[in-house]
Design an enzyme around this catalytic site. Structure first.
Site, PDB file in Angstrom:
ATOM      1  N   LYS A   1       0.864  -1.185   0.000  1.00  0.00           N
ATOM      2  CA  LYS A   1       0.000   0.000   0.000  1.00  0.00           C
ATOM      3  C   LYS A   1       0.901   1.236   0.000  1.00  0.00           C
ATOM      4  CE  LYS A   1      -1.314   3.040   2.824  1.00  0.00           C
ATOM      5  NZ  LYS A   1      -1.529   4.263   2.061  1.00  0.00           N
TER       6      LYS A   1
ATOM      7  N   GLU B   1      10.990   0.684   9.569  1.00  0.00           N
ATOM      8  CA  GLU B   1      11.949   1.754   9.238  1.00  0.00           C
ATOM      9  C   GLU B   1      11.253   3.056   9.565  1.00  0.00           C
ATOM     10  OE1 GLU B   1      14.959   1.310   8.477  1.00  0.00           O
ATOM     11  OE2 GLU B   1      15.134  -0.693   7.635  1.00  0.00           O
TER      12      GLU B   1
ATOM     13  N   GLU C   1      11.336  15.835  14.661  1.00  0.00           N
ATOM     14  CA  GLU C   1      11.795  15.605  13.286  1.00  0.00           C
ATOM     15  C   GLU C   1      11.274  16.770  12.430  1.00  0.00           C
ATOM     16  OE1 GLU C   1      10.230  12.004  11.545  1.00  0.00           O
ATOM     17  OE2 GLU C   1      12.001  11.751  10.292  1.00  0.00           O
TER      18      GLU C   1
ATOM     19  N   CYS D   1      14.416  10.509   5.800  1.00  0.00           N
ATOM     20  CA  CYS D   1      14.528  10.023   7.181  1.00  0.00           C
ATOM     21  C   CYS D   1      15.945  10.129   7.707  1.00  0.00           C
ATOM     22  CB  CYS D   1      14.049   8.578   7.251  1.00  0.00           C
ATOM     23  SG  CYS D   1      14.910   7.536   6.087  1.00  0.00           S
TER      24      CYS D   1
HETATM   25  P1  NAP Z   1       3.395   8.227   7.855  1.00  0.00           P
HETATM   26  O1  NAP Z   1       2.407   9.280   8.134  1.00  0.00           O
HETATM   27  O2  NAP Z   1       3.770   7.312   8.949  1.00  0.00           O
HETATM   28  O3  NAP Z   1       2.848   7.435   6.597  1.00  0.00           O
HETATM   29  C1  NAP Z   1       3.562   6.366   6.039  1.00  0.00           C
HETATM   30  C2  NAP Z   1       2.600   5.353   5.497  1.00  0.00           C
HETATM   31  O4  NAP Z   1       1.835   4.853   6.588  1.00  0.00           O
HETATM   32  C3  NAP Z   1       1.601   5.916   4.498  1.00  0.00           C
HETATM   33  O5  NAP Z   1       1.375   4.953   3.499  1.00  0.00           O
HETATM   34  C4  NAP Z   1       0.373   6.123   5.361  1.00  0.00           C
HETATM   35  O6  NAP Z   1      -0.860   6.043   4.673  1.00  0.00           O
HETATM   36  C5  NAP Z   1       0.466   4.933   6.280  1.00  0.00           C
HETATM   37  N1  NAP Z   1      -0.331   5.094   7.501  1.00  0.00           N
HETATM   38  C6  NAP Z   1      -0.773   6.224   8.091  1.00  0.00           C
HETATM   39  N2  NAP Z   1      -1.497   5.933   9.201  1.00  0.00           N
HETATM   40  C7  NAP Z   1      -1.533   4.579   9.285  1.00  0.00           C
HETATM   41  C8  NAP Z   1      -2.119   3.649  10.202  1.00  0.00           C
HETATM   42  N3  NAP Z   1      -2.824   4.063  11.256  1.00  0.00           N
HETATM   43  N4  NAP Z   1      -1.945   2.339   9.974  1.00  0.00           N
HETATM   44  C9  NAP Z   1      -1.225   1.910   8.914  1.00  0.00           C
HETATM   45  N5  NAP Z   1      -0.657   2.725   8.024  1.00  0.00           N
HETATM   46  C10 NAP Z   1      -0.792   4.049   8.201  1.00  0.00           C
HETATM   47  O7  NAP Z   1       4.779   8.849   7.353  1.00  0.00           O
HETATM   48  P2  NAP Z   1       5.028   9.837   6.150  1.00  0.00           P
HETATM   49  O8  NAP Z   1       4.656  11.196   6.581  1.00  0.00           O
HETATM   50  O9  NAP Z   1       4.433   9.310   4.894  1.00  0.00           O
HETATM   51  O10 NAP Z   1       6.590   9.684   5.960  1.00  0.00           O
HETATM   52  C11 NAP Z   1       7.477  10.387   6.703  1.00  0.00           C
HETATM   53  C12 NAP Z   1       8.014   9.550   7.871  1.00  0.00           C
HETATM   54  O11 NAP Z   1       8.615   8.366   7.372  1.00  0.00           O
HETATM   55  C13 NAP Z   1       9.106  10.276   8.607  1.00  0.00           C
HETATM   56  O12 NAP Z   1       8.951  10.082   9.984  1.00  0.00           O
HETATM   57  C14 NAP Z   1      10.369   9.601   8.105  1.00  0.00           C
HETATM   58  O13 NAP Z   1      11.461   9.702   8.967  1.00  0.00           O
HETATM   59  C15 NAP Z   1       9.914   8.205   7.931  1.00  0.00           C
HETATM   60  N6  NAP Z   1      10.792   7.481   6.988  1.00  0.00           N
HETATM   61  C16 NAP Z   1      11.639   6.529   7.483  1.00  0.00           C
HETATM   62  C17 NAP Z   1      12.514   5.859   6.636  1.00  0.00           C
HETATM   63  C18 NAP Z   1      13.451   4.818   7.168  1.00  0.00           C
HETATM   64  O14 NAP Z   1      14.003   4.076   6.347  1.00  0.00           O
HETATM   65  N7  NAP Z   1      13.674   4.703   8.460  1.00  0.00           N
HETATM   66  C19 NAP Z   1      12.518   6.142   5.263  1.00  0.00           C
HETATM   67  C20 NAP Z   1      11.632   7.116   4.793  1.00  0.00           C
HETATM   68  C21 NAP Z   1      10.769   7.775   5.669  1.00  0.00           C
HETATM   69  P3  NAP Z   1      -1.603   7.331   4.050  1.00  0.00           P
HETATM   70  O15 NAP Z   1      -1.385   7.139   2.633  1.00  0.00           O
HETATM   71  O16 NAP Z   1      -3.006   7.199   4.464  1.00  0.00           O
HETATM   72  O17 NAP Z   1      -0.936   8.550   4.613  1.00  0.00           O
END
Ligand code: NAP
Length: 464
Positions: free
Chosen positions: A157, A232, A366, A266
């Site tokens: 997804k 991650e 962050e 990230c």
């Molecule tokens: P996010 O809000 O956590 O969203 C990531 C994914 O999770 C999206 O597909 C989102 O769906 C989904 N999601 C949201 N709420 C959910 C729930 N309750 N249950 C299951 N899935 C859910 O993060 P983001 O804003 O897209 O990305 C930024 C974050 O990712 C930052 O914190 C960054 O540091 C982290 N990141 C980490 C890495 C790593 O390798 N460690 C790499 C890249 C990014 P929707 O489409 O509905 O929003």
């Protein structure tokens, strides 16, 4: 609730495409299909899996211009970065095409001479992935590649902001020869799809990249089915610049690690800790270069900084700047009139802050935007204390030409990834992953395929 996902270009606010959200029934059907397909995919021999992965990698490279344009249009990053992201993603596909052939077991000496113990690895089953918008190509590829190489079936997804890259990449996987049932995508809100994934008994593993908060929800909800998890999550990377560092090189590498993808990475530097003896020179040189960065639509060749993804991100970043300034920080870049939030397109001008203190939000939250706060230190132990004062532990960086500093910093930084004189440490052959609240498990390297495998052993007795 809307049945459509409206994908917009963050640089212009224009609608690019509307795609259908999958219904609960459709998502459950995809899960059933993936579960069934596992029975045959796991039997495919390693060389054939490897061949299909290589073919997929080749097709992505053959279509890189089209794919990069999709990434830039839905995510906003400059085209050159979009291509870089795809090449990085492909390097994982190529790496795991090889690792597919190296899933070894072992023979272990038993307690008595007439017994044998054989340890073997088997694919875990159907894997579900949830990916973020900031690297819509590479985050998916570095999950799909080891899963498929291990013999798992895969369903992803993507984030609602950036589903088009995933859709096209999976079309290319099918063109490469993967059965449609072996690698699938579904579209919908994370909260809805996440609930279906975590509660499904058919899904044996969830691999997630995104925020720490959502990661915790998935961990909690996966408990009822005791799923394997790879997480991650978020980061708050420190960059430590020692007094003996090559300042020009440190400035150049800091710009790479901080401003890539408009700071929405990230592993992005979130805090710059600079030795007090070089603070003024470093700040001046960095501010001059950062002020000159070209901001605009990522489709324009000269653009170096694209928009941030949406209004919420824009407001969070601007609030962090305002909070810091209200507590005494000073902006050293001369472009603050370029912040812009018109026509549903959100641009934050790359910003450097000095006179930063530890009570400012930017030092803990962050940022996920093109803003870098600089603070100073005197002793390395002080730098370590500040650097480790966060729940996160993903990436960290330091610049020094003294190996004693390097060993001390490496040993004491509580981070899964450490860059020494290196602002871009990600590599397919290295185990990328965070400690503390930045995650569980690694992607990349020989470690990256393990989470898709179960270990079992056969104990062979001796029938007289
Ligand atoms: P996010 O809000 O956590 O969203 C990531 C994914 O999770 C999206 O597909 C989102 O769906 C989904 N999601 C949201 N709420 C959910 C729930 N309750 N249950 C299951 N899935 C859910 O993060 P983001 O804003 O897209 O990305 C930024 C974050 O990712 C930052 O914190 C960054 O540091 C982290 N990141 C980490 C890495 C790593 O390798 N460690 C790499 C890249 C990014 P929707 O489409 O509905 O929003």
């Amino acid at each position: 609730m809307s049945e459509q996902i409206i994908v917009k270009n963050p640089a212009t606010g224009e609608v690019i495409k509307e795609i259908k959200k999958n219904t609960v029934a459709e998502i459950n059907e995809a899960i059933t299909i993936g579960e069934k397909a596992f029975k045959t995919w796991k039997e495919v021999n390693a060389n054939e899996k490897s061949r299909l992965l290589r073919r997929w990698a080749d097709l992505i490279i053959e279509n890189i211009d089209e794919l990069a344009e999709i990434i830039t249009t839905e995510n906003g990053k400059p085209l050159v970065e979009a291509k870089g992201e795809l090449k990085s993603g492909v390097s994982y596909v190529e790496w795991y095409a090889e690792e597919a052939k190296r899933i070894y077991g072992r023979t272990v000496p038993a307690n008595s001479g007439d017994k044998r113990i054989l340890v073997s690895k088997q694919p875990i089953g159907l894997v579900a992935a949830i990916t973020p918008w900031n690297f819509p190509g590479s985050m998916m590829l570095r999950k799909a590649a080891p899963a498929l190489a291990a013999g798992c079936t895969f369903i992803v997804k993507p984030a609602v902001e950036t589903p088009l890259t995933t859709i096209r990449l999976i079309e290319l996987a099918h063109e490469a020869g993967f059965e449609k049932e072996v690698i699938q995508y579904v579209n919908g809100r994370g909260s809805v799809v996440g609930e279906l994934f975590t509660s499904s008994k058919a899904i044996k593993k969830i691999t997630f990249t995104g925020s720490t908060n959502v990661g915790k929800i998935l961990m909690r909800d996966s408990a009822s089915t005791v799923k394997s998890l790879t997480m991650e999550l978020g980061g708050h990377a420190p960059v430590i610049v020692c007094d003996d560092a090559d300042i020009d090189f440190a400035v150049e590498q800091t710009i790479i690690t901080k401003f890539r993808n408009a700071g929405q990475t990230c592993v992005c530097a979130n805090r710059l800790l600079v030795h007090e003896s070089i603070l003024d020179e470093f700040t001046e040189k960095l501010s001059e270069k950062v002020s000159a960065l070209n901001m605009g639509n990522g489709l324009n060749q000269e653009t170096e900084i694209g928009p941030v993804i949406n209004k919420d991100s824009y407001e969070k970043i601007i609030n962090q700047i305002d909070d810091a300034v209200s507590k005494g920080a000073e902006v050293t870049t001369n472009n603050q009139d370029k912040h812009s939030s018109e026509n549903e397109a959100y641009f934050v001008a790359p910003t450097i802050l000095k006179n930063v203190s530890l009570d400012m939000n930017i030092m803990y939250e962050e940022t996920f935007g093109p803003v870098a706060p600089i603070t100073s230190f005197n002793k390395l132990s002080e730098a370590i204390e500040i650097a480790n004062d966060t729940p996160y532990g993903l990436a960290s960086y330091f610049f020094t030409n003294d190996y004693r500093n390097a060993i001390y910093l490496h040993d004491n930084l509580d981070y899964g990834i450490v860059g020494w004189n290196d602002g871009a440490p990600t590599a397919a052959q290295a185990p990328f992953g965070g400690v503390k609240e930045s995650g569980l498990g690694s992607e990349g390297g020989i470690e990256g395929i393990e989470p898709y495998l179960e270990t079992k052993y056969l104990s062979i007795g001796n029938v007289e």
